[in-house]
Motif scaffolding. Structure first.
Motif, mmCIF file in Angstrom:
data_model
loop_
_atom_site.group_PDB
_atom_site.id
_atom_site.type_symbol
_atom_site.label_atom_id
_atom_site.label_comp_id
_atom_site.label_asym_id
_atom_site.label_seq_id
_atom_site.Cartn_x
_atom_site.Cartn_y
_atom_site.Cartn_z
ATOM 1 N N THR A 186 0.915 -1.110 0.021
ATOM 2 C CA THR A 186 -0.021 -0.099 0.009
ATOM 3 C C THR A 186 0.837 1.434 0.208
ATOM 4 O OG1 THR A 186 -0.179 -0.033 2.229
ATOM 5 C CG2 THR A 186 -1.932 -1.377 1.228
ATOM 6 N N ARG A 187 2.093 1.008 0.202
ATOM 7 C CA ARG A 187 3.180 2.171 0.158
ATOM 8 C C ARG A 187 4.139 1.987 -0.514
ATOM 9 N NH1 ARG A 187 4.329 3.548 6.040
ATOM 10 N NH2 ARG A 187 5.177 1.504 6.045
ATOM 11 N N ALA A 188 4.844 3.095 -1.068
ATOM 12 C CA ALA A 188 6.173 2.859 -1.789
ATOM 13 C C ALA A 188 7.341 2.523 -0.754
ATOM 14 C CB ALA A 188 6.411 4.201 -2.668
ATOM 15 N N ALA A 189 6.987 2.969 0.482
ATOM 16 C CA ALA A 189 8.181 2.894 1.129
ATOM 17 C C ALA A 189 8.104 1.307 1.751
ATOM 18 C CB ALA A 189 7.947 3.508 2.602
ATOM 19 N N ASP A 190 7.287 0.548 1.482
ATOM 20 C CA ASP A 190 7.522 -1.117 1.856
ATOM 21 C C ASP A 190 8.257 -1.808 0.622
ATOM 22 O OD1 ASP A 190 5.493 -0.508 3.973
ATOM 23 O OD2 ASP A 190 3.907 -0.763 2.956
ATOM 24 N N ILE A 191 8.545 -1.323 -0.284
ATOM 25 C CA ILE A 191 9.295 -1.867 -1.477
ATOM 26 C C ILE A 191 10.619 -2.349 -0.861
ATOM 27 C CG2 ILE A 191 10.157 -1.677 -3.773
ATOM 28 C CD1 ILE A 191 7.886 0.135 -4.341
ATOM 29 N N SER A 225 11.975 -2.861 2.050
ATOM 30 C CA SER A 225 11.882 -3.970 3.105
ATOM 31 C C SER A 225 11.413 -5.245 2.693
ATOM 32 C CB SER A 225 10.945 -3.692 4.383
ATOM 33 O OG SER A 225 9.507 -3.431 3.772
ATOM 34 N N THR A 226 10.283 -5.148 1.444
ATOM 35 C CA THR A 226 10.311 -6.440 0.852
ATOM 36 C C THR A 226 11.413 -7.198 0.045
ATOM 37 O OG1 THR A 226 7.875 -5.425 0.814
ATOM 38 C CG2 THR A 226 8.459 -7.575 -0.757
ATOM 39 N N ILE A 227 12.095 -6.412 -0.544
ATOM 40 C CA ILE A 227 13.127 -6.924 -1.390
ATOM 41 C C ILE A 227 14.284 -7.156 -0.227
ATOM 42 C CG2 ILE A 227 15.084 -6.123 -3.017
ATOM 43 C CD1 ILE A 227 12.461 -6.756 -4.303
ATOM 44 N N ASN A 228 14.453 -6.353 0.782
ATOM 45 C CA ASN A 228 15.535 -6.779 1.524
ATOM 46 C C ASN A 228 15.275 -7.893 2.395
ATOM 47 O OD1 ASN A 228 17.128 -4.345 0.563
ATOM 48 N ND2 ASN A 228 16.089 -3.006 2.462
ATOM 49 N N GLU A 229 14.316 -8.249 2.745
ATOM 50 C CA GLU A 229 13.970 -9.460 3.589
ATOM 51 C C GLU A 229 13.769 -10.554 2.517
ATOM 52 O OE1 GLU A 229 10.713 -8.395 5.953
ATOM 53 O OE2 GLU A 229 11.763 -6.806 6.984
#
Length: 226
Positions: A84-89, A91-95
Motif C-alpha cells: 500500500t506504500r512505496a516505502a514498503d518496497i 523492506s520487501t526486497i531486503n527481507e
C-alpha cells in the motif's frame, strides 16, 4: 575394406564382453552417465517455475487488475504481498520476501485509454542477478501479450511487424531437453576413458602387476595396447 571393418567390430565386441563380465566395469560404464543425465536434466535447470512477487497497484483500475491477472495466471508468478506504500518496497526486497516488486502508477488506465504510453516499474532483487534477469524476461513477455490484446480490443494501431518464434522439438524451451543432448558428448568421452582404463587394468588385476600386453593390431598397422 570389409576385412578391416570386421576386425574392428571383432575388437569392439571382445572388449565390450570383457567389460560386461566385470561387475565394477559394468558399474563404471552405466551408472555415471545415468546419474549425470538425471542431474543435468532435472537439477541443473535454468527454468523458473515459482517467482514470488509483490504488487504496489496505485491505480486499482480494471485494466491494472487485468494486467496482474496475466501474471497470476501464468503459473510462474506467485503473488505474496499487496503493498500500500512505496516505502514498503525496500523492506520487501531486503527481507527476500519477493524477487520482484511491480509498481503501477495512478494514471495507468487513463493513459492507456487516451492512447498514451503507460509505465509499469519492475524492481528486482539484483543479489541473484541470473534469476532476476530471467524473471524480468518473463514479465516482458507477459506485458507484450497484454499490449497485443489491448490494441486489438480498443482498435488502436498495431505494431507493423510482429516477430513470431517457434522452437521445434522443444516447444516450451525447457532446459533439460537441450542440456541432456548437449552433454551426451561429454558422457561418451567419460565412458570411453573408463572403458580404456578398464581394458588395461584387467591384466594387472589378474596377475598383481601390469604386464606388457599385446593386443590385436588395428587395420592401419599400428599395434595398440603394447
Amino acid at each position: 575394406m570389409l576385412d578391416s571393418l570386421f576386425r574392428i567390430l571383432a575388437l569392439t565386441r571382445k572388449e565390450l564382453l570383457a567389460i560386461l563380465k566385470d561387475p565394477r566395469s559394468r558399474f563404471s560404464l552405466f551408472i555415471p552417465p545415468i546419474l549425470q543425465c538425471l542431474i543435468y536434466g532435472y537439477v541443473a535447470t535454468y527454468d523458473l517455475t515459482d517467482v514470488p512477487y509483490a504488487v504496489l497497484d496505485q491505480d486499482r483500475s480494471a485494466t491494472s487488475v487485468e494486467l496482474l491477472a496475466e501474471l497470476d495466471g501464468s503459473g510462474i508468478f506467485r503473488r505474496v504481498a499487496n503493498l500500500t506504500r512505496a516505502a514498503d518496497i525496500r523492506s520487501t526486497i531486503n527481507e527476500r520476501r519477493a524477487l520482484l516488486v511491480i509498481q503501477i502508477d495512478q494514471d495507468f488506465e487513463r493513459r492507456l485509454v487516451s492512447g498514451m504510453q503507460a509505465n509499469v516499474q519492475v524492481i528486482a532483487d539484483g543479489r541473484n542477478s541470473n534469476t532476476a534477469a530471467t524473471a524480468m524476461g518473463y514479465v516482458n513477455s507477459i506485458v507484450e501479450t497484454f499490449n497485443t490484446g489491448w490494441r486489438a480490443r480498443h482498435g488502436q494501431a498495431r505494431v507493423p511487424v510482429r516477430l513470431t518464434t517457434r522452437a521445434w522439438y522443444n516447444p516450451n524451451l525447457e532446459t533439460r531437453w537441450h542440456m541432456i543432448p548437449s552433454g551426451s558428448d561429454r558422457h561418451a568421452d567419460i565412458v570411453a576413458d573408463l572403458a580404456t582404463h578398464s581394458a588395461f587394468s584387467r591384466p594387472r588385476a589378474r596377475t598383481g602387476h601390469l604386464r606388457s600386453t599385446t593386443r590385436d593390431a588395428l587395420p592401419s598397422g599400428g599395434n595398440y595396447g603394447r
